[in-house]
Design a protein around this motif. Sequence first.
Motif, mmCIF file in Angstrom:
data_model
loop_
_atom_site.group_PDB
_atom_site.id
_atom_site.type_symbol
_atom_site.label_atom_id
_atom_site.label_comp_id
_atom_site.label_asym_id
_atom_site.label_seq_id
_atom_site.Cartn_x
_atom_site.Cartn_y
_atom_site.Cartn_z
ATOM 1 N N TRP A 31 26.385 -37.342 21.346
ATOM 2 C CA TRP A 31 25.514 -38.039 20.412
ATOM 3 C C TRP A 31 25.081 -39.374 21.006
ATOM 4 O O TRP A 31 25.804 -40.007 21.773
ATOM 5 C CB TRP A 31 26.218 -38.244 19.068
ATOM 6 N N THR A 32 23.860 -39.753 20.673
ATOM 7 C CA THR A 32 23.322 -41.052 21.066
ATOM 8 C C THR A 32 22.720 -41.694 19.815
ATOM 9 O O THR A 32 22.852 -41.181 18.709
ATOM 10 C CB THR A 32 22.249 -40.903 22.159
ATOM 11 N N ASP A 33 22.033 -42.794 20.022
ATOM 12 C CA ASP A 33 21.382 -43.460 18.893
ATOM 13 C C ASP A 33 20.172 -42.684 18.389
ATOM 14 O O ASP A 33 19.690 -42.950 17.280
ATOM 15 C CB ASP A 33 20.936 -44.874 19.288
ATOM 16 N N SER A 63 23.361 -33.600 20.187
ATOM 17 C CA SER A 63 23.195 -32.392 20.993
ATOM 18 C C SER A 63 24.488 -31.591 21.020
ATOM 19 O O SER A 63 25.577 -32.158 21.172
ATOM 20 C CB SER A 63 22.775 -32.763 22.427
ATOM 21 N N ILE A 64 24.356 -30.282 20.874
ATOM 22 C CA ILE A 64 25.486 -29.354 20.978
ATOM 23 C C ILE A 64 25.116 -28.292 21.995
ATOM 24 O O ILE A 64 24.060 -27.650 21.878
ATOM 25 C CB ILE A 64 25.810 -28.703 19.615
ATOM 26 N N ARG A 65 25.965 -28.107 22.987
ATOM 27 C CA ARG A 65 25.749 -27.060 23.993
ATOM 28 C C ARG A 65 26.903 -26.076 23.933
ATOM 29 O O ARG A 65 28.076 -26.465 23.944
ATOM 30 C CB ARG A 65 25.645 -27.655 25.394
ATOM 31 N N ILE A 66 26.566 -24.794 23.856
ATOM 32 C CA ILE A 66 27.556 -23.718 23.819
ATOM 33 C C ILE A 66 27.425 -22.930 25.116
ATOM 34 O O ILE A 66 26.375 -22.345 25.402
ATOM 35 C CB ILE A 66 27.331 -22.820 22.589
ATOM 36 N N ILE A 67 28.492 -22.906 25.901
ATOM 37 C CA ILE A 67 28.484 -22.292 27.228
ATOM 38 C C ILE A 67 29.630 -21.282 27.305
ATOM 39 O O ILE A 67 30.714 -21.518 26.749
ATOM 40 C CB ILE A 67 28.652 -23.346 28.339
ATOM 41 N N LEU A 73 18.827 -22.934 12.129
ATOM 42 C CA LEU A 73 18.969 -24.243 12.762
ATOM 43 C C LEU A 73 17.616 -24.955 12.878
ATOM 44 O O LEU A 73 17.538 -26.175 12.728
ATOM 45 C CB LEU A 73 19.617 -24.089 14.134
ATOM 46 N N GLU A 74 16.558 -24.213 13.136
ATOM 47 C CA GLU A 74 15.237 -24.840 13.198
ATOM 48 C C GLU A 74 14.811 -25.346 11.823
ATOM 49 O O GLU A 74 14.105 -26.349 11.714
ATOM 50 C CB GLU A 74 14.208 -23.855 13.752
ATOM 51 N N ARG A 75 15.250 -24.669 10.768
ATOM 52 C CA ARG A 75 14.958 -25.155 9.423
ATOM 53 C C ARG A 75 15.657 -26.483 9.151
ATOM 54 O O ARG A 75 15.191 -27.274 8.329
ATOM 55 C CB ARG A 75 15.404 -24.121 8.381
ATOM 56 N N VAL A 111 21.456 -26.985 21.280
ATOM 57 C CA VAL A 111 20.876 -27.303 19.976
ATOM 58 C C VAL A 111 20.773 -28.824 19.889
ATOM 59 O O VAL A 111 21.775 -29.520 20.022
ATOM 60 C CB VAL A 111 21.751 -26.759 18.829
ATOM 61 N N VAL A 112 19.569 -29.321 19.648
ATOM 62 C CA VAL A 112 19.328 -30.763 19.628
ATOM 63 C C VAL A 112 18.632 -31.135 18.329
ATOM 64 O O VAL A 112 17.592 -30.560 17.988
ATOM 65 C CB VAL A 112 18.471 -31.204 20.831
ATOM 66 N N TRP A 113 19.249 -32.080 17.601
ATOM 67 C CA TRP A 113 18.641 -32.624 16.389
ATOM 68 C C TRP A 113 18.218 -34.074 16.632
ATOM 69 O O TRP A 113 18.962 -34.840 17.252
ATOM 70 C CB TRP A 113 19.631 -32.653 15.231
ATOM 71 N N PRO A 114 17.089 -34.489 16.108
ATOM 72 C CA PRO A 114 16.870 -35.936 15.949
ATOM 73 C C PRO A 114 17.922 -36.480 14.979
ATOM 74 O O PRO A 114 18.261 -35.835 13.985
ATOM 75 C CB PRO A 114 15.457 -36.015 15.343
#
Length: 465
Positions: free
Chosen positions: A349-351, A355-359, A407-409, A439-442
């Motif tokens: 997370w940043t300001d 972001s979540i990455r699943i590998i 998730l896009e919703r 997966v990246v959210w504002p």
Amino acid sequence: MANSEIGLTSEYQRSNWIRLRTMILLRWFAIIGQLTAITVAQKLYNLQLELGLCYLAVGVSVIGNLVAIFIFPENKRLSETENFLMVMFDLLQLCFLLYLTGGLHNPFSLLVLAPVTVSASVLSLRSTLTLGLTAFLLVSGMVFYHLPLRTEMGFILRIPDLFVYGQWTAITIALVFISVYTRRITREMNSMSDALAATQMALARAQKLNDLGGVVAAAAHELGTPLATIKLASSELADDLDDRPDLQEDALLIREQADRCRDILRSMGRAGKDDLHMRYAPLVEVIREAAEPHQDRGKDIVLEEGPGPGGEFNQPQILRRPEVIHGLRNLVQNAVDFAASTVWIETIWTDDVISIRIIDDGRGFPQHLLGRIGDPFMRRRRSDADRKARPEYEGMGLGLFIAKTLLERSGAELSFANASDPFTAGHPSGERRGAVVEVVWPRSKIVADVAQAGGGLGENQPIEA
């Protein structure tokens, strides 16, 4: 029902969606058009037609419509067989009229495409192939066998043979192309409709489970006081009944059962509570909740979290939305399905963003499908080797579609990639070499305002019916 059966079942169900009244109405339009064409050809252009046979062909359609109107109810829906017979009748009736009016010399011969197009839209593949083959045979026969169009003076109206064969070729190609095109587009739309319905069902189920937990928690809260009163009164009775062992035993039993009711309500209330604690939670806790159902499937799930450049040290409190939890759960499930031994969930997370990455350490996404990941029902038939490697997996792309849609919703953007070339050998198990889903959210889309401001929880909100 297994995913492999969904498409077949939906196809046959959709053939039962067409109302008889709809087919009757379309046939009335065809009858009016045919009568108009016959009348204009005779009165305006003075063509010599076999009027008796032409009106007989149209009359059969009229009688069929009238019989269907008076015998069957207005809300009757046609079965697959009934739909097929209706469209086959229209095809044969149209081709008979074309036979009486010049065959392929008649410009209306292009209307042969209409019944086959209807079949490709709503009927099964077998019915569509049968109708297409029948139309091809009838059109081919009309090249050589038909009644010519004659003028009042006895002249035969015909086009050059080259154009006749060109007409036959065009209709034949159109039968194939339009049928394939219509069927392909219809199946794509139906698949999307099925997947969206499944998405809505999954989201509604998660929401109902969450609401049910809130109702139970509210019940446990409201019953807490009377149960405490019962326990207190039973304890006092037990103390006062030392000289009456039989009655004292009953009082102790009442106290014990009150405790039992309290424990039952407390355990049921763990599913969810309608308070602000359950409306948002720490980021890692939400991820842990999403991954929890897949912890005991024989694969290691490793959670790694930390602030990115410029991010604060404390992890953010995010909105605990059902669509976020369910979408992440589907992504984790897909990673566990394909992983050899380990799945990593990296959280940064940043300001500005979260972001979540699943590998995983599996084989990764097939290169030719990377651009189509997230489309519903995209998976082909499984090979024997794939069944042996992953016997529990029966996916068709629907799970990833649901995850992507949910998730896009919520405001997220998803990307799919491979950590390494899936065709490169020599990677040991436990190495991050497989599929990567990011997966990246504002931050404004997922972080709760109250949590971000550090405000108090306030009072619990009442549950509305």
